[in-house]
Design a protein around this motif. Structure first.
Motif, PDB file in Angstrom:
ATOM      1  N   PHE A   1       0.707  -1.389  -0.185  1.00 61.00           N
ATOM      2  CA  PHE A   1       0.127  -0.139  -0.120  1.00 61.00           C
ATOM      3  C   PHE A   1       0.818   0.973  -0.234  1.00 61.00           C
ATOM      4  CE2 PHE A   1      -2.031   3.332   2.391  1.00 61.00           C
ATOM      5  CZ  PHE A   1      -2.885   3.739   1.802  1.00 61.00           C
ATOM      6  N   TRP A   2       1.938   1.356   0.527  1.00 57.58           N
ATOM      7  CA  TRP A   2       2.795   2.737   1.068  1.00 57.58           C
ATOM      8  C   TRP A   2       3.350   3.000  -0.235  1.00 57.58           C
ATOM      9  CZ3 TRP A   2       0.772   6.022   4.014  1.00 57.58           C
ATOM     10  CH2 TRP A   2       0.111   5.882   4.869  1.00 57.58           C
ATOM     11  N   THR A   3       3.943   1.174  -0.765  1.00 57.33           N
ATOM     12  CA  THR A   3       4.770   1.729  -2.037  1.00 57.33           C
ATOM     13  C   THR A   3       4.106   2.433  -3.353  1.00 57.33           C
ATOM     14  OG1 THR A   3       5.737  -0.598  -1.212  1.00 57.33           O
ATOM     15  CG2 THR A   3       6.101   0.292  -3.520  1.00 57.33           C
ATOM     16  N   MET A   4       2.370   1.878  -3.417  1.00 60.05           N
ATOM     17  CA  MET A   4       1.872   2.462  -4.542  1.00 60.05           C
ATOM     18  C   MET A   4       1.232   3.578  -4.148  1.00 60.05           C
ATOM     19  SD  MET A   4      -1.118  -0.902  -5.891  1.00 60.05           S
ATOM     20  CE  MET A   4      -1.515  -0.905  -3.810  1.00 60.05           C
ATOM     21  N   LEU A   5       1.583   4.027  -2.833  1.00 61.86           N
ATOM     22  CA  LEU A   5       0.930   5.557  -2.527  1.00 61.86           C
ATOM     23  C   LEU A   5       2.171   6.458  -2.946  1.00 61.86           C
ATOM     24  CD1 LEU A   5      -1.301   7.201  -1.385  1.00 61.86           C
ATOM     25  CD2 LEU A   5       0.110   6.742   1.053  1.00 61.86           C
ATOM     26  N   ILE A   6       3.396   6.473  -2.309  1.00 63.01           N
ATOM     27  CA  ILE A   6       4.354   7.460  -2.843  1.00 63.01           C
ATOM     28  C   ILE A   6       4.834   7.006  -4.052  1.00 63.01           C
ATOM     29  CG2 ILE A   6       7.066   7.517  -1.841  1.00 63.01           C
ATOM     30  CD1 ILE A   6       6.278   5.975   0.866  1.00 63.01           C
TER      31      ILE A   6
ATOM     32  N   GLY B   1       7.301   1.771 -12.413  1.00 63.22           N
ATOM     33  CA  GLY B   1       8.064   0.686 -12.332  1.00 63.22           C
ATOM     34  C   GLY B   1       7.786   0.066 -10.752  1.00 63.22           C
ATOM     35  N   CYS B   2       7.769   0.688 -10.129  1.00 57.62           N
ATOM     36  CA  CYS B   2       7.410   0.651  -8.885  1.00 57.62           C
ATOM     37  C   CYS B   2       5.839   0.511  -7.960  1.00 57.62           C
ATOM     38  CB  CYS B   2       7.586   2.042  -7.674  1.00 57.62           C
ATOM     39  SG  CYS B   2       9.736   1.622  -7.484  1.00 57.62           S
TER      40      CYS B   2
ATOM     41  N   ILE C   1      -6.970  10.602 -10.773  1.00 54.24           N
ATOM     42  CA  ILE C   1      -7.938   9.824 -10.150  1.00 54.24           C
ATOM     43  C   ILE C   1      -7.916   8.506  -9.934  1.00 54.24           C
ATOM     44  CG2 ILE C   1     -10.501   8.185 -10.899  1.00 54.24           C
ATOM     45  CD1 ILE C   1     -10.107  11.004 -12.923  1.00 54.24           C
ATOM     46  N   GLY C   2      -6.691   7.695  -9.811  1.00 51.97           N
ATOM     47  CA  GLY C   2      -6.645   6.862  -9.910  1.00 51.97           C
ATOM     48  C   GLY C   2      -5.730   6.372  -8.194  1.00 51.97           C
ATOM     49  N   LEU C   3      -4.677   7.576  -8.152  1.00 55.51           N
ATOM     50  CA  LEU C   3      -4.389   8.035  -6.560  1.00 55.51           C
ATOM     51  C   LEU C   3      -5.418   8.006  -5.203  1.00 55.51           C
ATOM     52  CD1 LEU C   3      -1.221  10.064  -7.210  1.00 55.51           C
ATOM     53  CD2 LEU C   3      -0.840   7.052  -6.398  1.00 55.51           C
ATOM     54  N   ILE C   4      -6.850   9.362  -6.324  1.00 55.67           N
ATOM     55  CA  ILE C   4      -8.341   9.151  -5.509  1.00 55.67           C
ATOM     56  C   ILE C   4      -8.863   8.283  -5.332  1.00 55.67           C
ATOM     57  CG2 ILE C   4     -10.372  10.024  -5.351  1.00 55.67           C
ATOM     58  CD1 ILE C   4      -9.240  12.131  -7.015  1.00 55.67           C
ATOM     59  N   SER C   5      -8.560   6.709  -5.781  1.00 53.55           N
ATOM     60  CA  SER C   5      -9.329   5.638  -5.390  1.00 53.55           C
ATOM     61  C   SER C   5      -8.769   5.084  -4.673  1.00 53.55           C
ATOM     62  CB  SER C   5      -9.306   4.788  -6.961  1.00 53.55           C
ATOM     63  OG  SER C   5      -9.913   3.496  -6.819  1.00 53.55           O
TER      64      SER C   5
END
Length: 316
Positions: A113-118, A176-177, A245-249
């Motif tokens: 989760f935190w990897t995707m968010l950052i 990539g991450c 929008i993807g990050l908001i999701s």
């Protein structure tokens, strides 16, 4: 009658308590976004839908950039065709290389989760910088038509080229991450110990592929059309909007996610195997001539040594 009702309620409470205990035993490694143990309210189809939203819009943004990038590099940055092709292939290859970094950080330190968010915000910053450069003439070489006379076109150099590559590889680093963690994080929302959720896991993979395909389809049709008719600055801006929008999701599902705690990296047992193999190399050496009659014996001995090294490496 009243005693029977009380006894029934007591049994129901015991059943709920047992279910919660079983959940804690099977899901003790899952936590919420604050690091607290997860409960039955976390995970499931509802949580996975937020991940699918990120997946669809992320691929929409990155595919639109990647498929029309060579046009921008030639027409706007005035790189020659051979160099432009190398830029595009290096960009795509770098995305896959950074996938190893994203998996390593997720497994060893941050969690999916935190990897995707950052790194989602890293990718978004790259889209924004590309849009800014495509919009401002000061960040691009003077306009010309490379199809008519390539020699009269000034190639992007110095600060302009540095700005372009910085923006481009921020996109590559972020994408990539993010990519290797989307499917994994969505699958983590379904518990194998619960029959209903385990059955929905296969449906989730179908939905994930559908989200990927729809994002790619929209990118290759609508977004490429926008880039062609409204300019690359608008096209990059639309990619940035899609990523937003993807990050908001993703952020919207924070309260519902089940997150796996980071463990040791996949590279750890590989390194252990390498070190163990080197330390035990003398045990698997032999000093005799190779003759046709001994080929089978040598082969069996080598397989035995390899099997022994693998077992010892993973026991460490």
């Amino acid at each position: 009658m009243e005693e029977a009702n009380n006894q029934s309620k007591k049994w129901e409470q015991e059943e709920i308590s047992n279910e919660m205990n079983n959940w804690e035993l099977t899901e003790e490694e899952s936590v919420d976004w604050r690091g607290r143990p997860s409960n039955p309210k976390h995970g499931g189809t509802r949580a996975a839908l937020f991940v699918l939203g990120l997946q669809a819009f992320e691929i929409m943004g990155i595919a639109a950039v990647g498929n029309n990038l060579i046009t921008y590099v030639i027409n706007e940055m005035h790189f020659p065709l051979s160099k432009a092709a190398n830029i595009v292939t290096n960009f795509v290859g770098t995305i896959f290389i950074f996938g190893l970094l994203g998996g390593y950080l997720s497994d060893a330190f941050l969690g999916s989760f935190w990897t995707m968010l950052i790194f989602g915000f890293v990718e978004l910053s790259g889209f924004i910088l590309l849009s800014v450069q495509a919009h401002l003439p000061q960040l691009k070489p003077p306009e010309c038509n490379p199809l008519i006379d390539q020699s009269s076109c000034e190639e992007a150099k110095g600060f302009k080229a540095t700005f372009f590559f910085m923006a481009l590889y921020l996109v590559a680093l972020g994408s990539g991450c993010v990519k290797p963690n989307m499917i994994a994080h969505g699958a983590d929302q379904f518990s194998q110990s619960h029959p209903k959720q385990s059955k929905r896991l296969s449906s989730y993979f179908n939905a994930a592929y559908f989200a990927f395909s729809m994002g790619e389809l929209i990118a290759l049709t609508l977004l490429v059309w926008v880039q062609t008719h409204s300019g690359m600055d608008v096209g990059f801006g639309v990619s940035a909007a899609a990523m937003t929008i993807g990050l908001i999701s993703l952020v919207s599902g924070t309260m519902f996610f089940r997150n796996k705690r980071p463990r040791r990296s996949l590279f750890t047992p590989i390194a252990q195997f390498t070190c163990s193999s080197w330390n035990l190399r003398d045990e698997c050496s032999w000093n005799f001539l190779v003759e046709p009659s001994t080929i089978r014996t040598i082969r069996e001995f080598s397989f035995y040594c390899l099997f022994t090294l693998v077992i010892q490496a993973f026991i460490i």
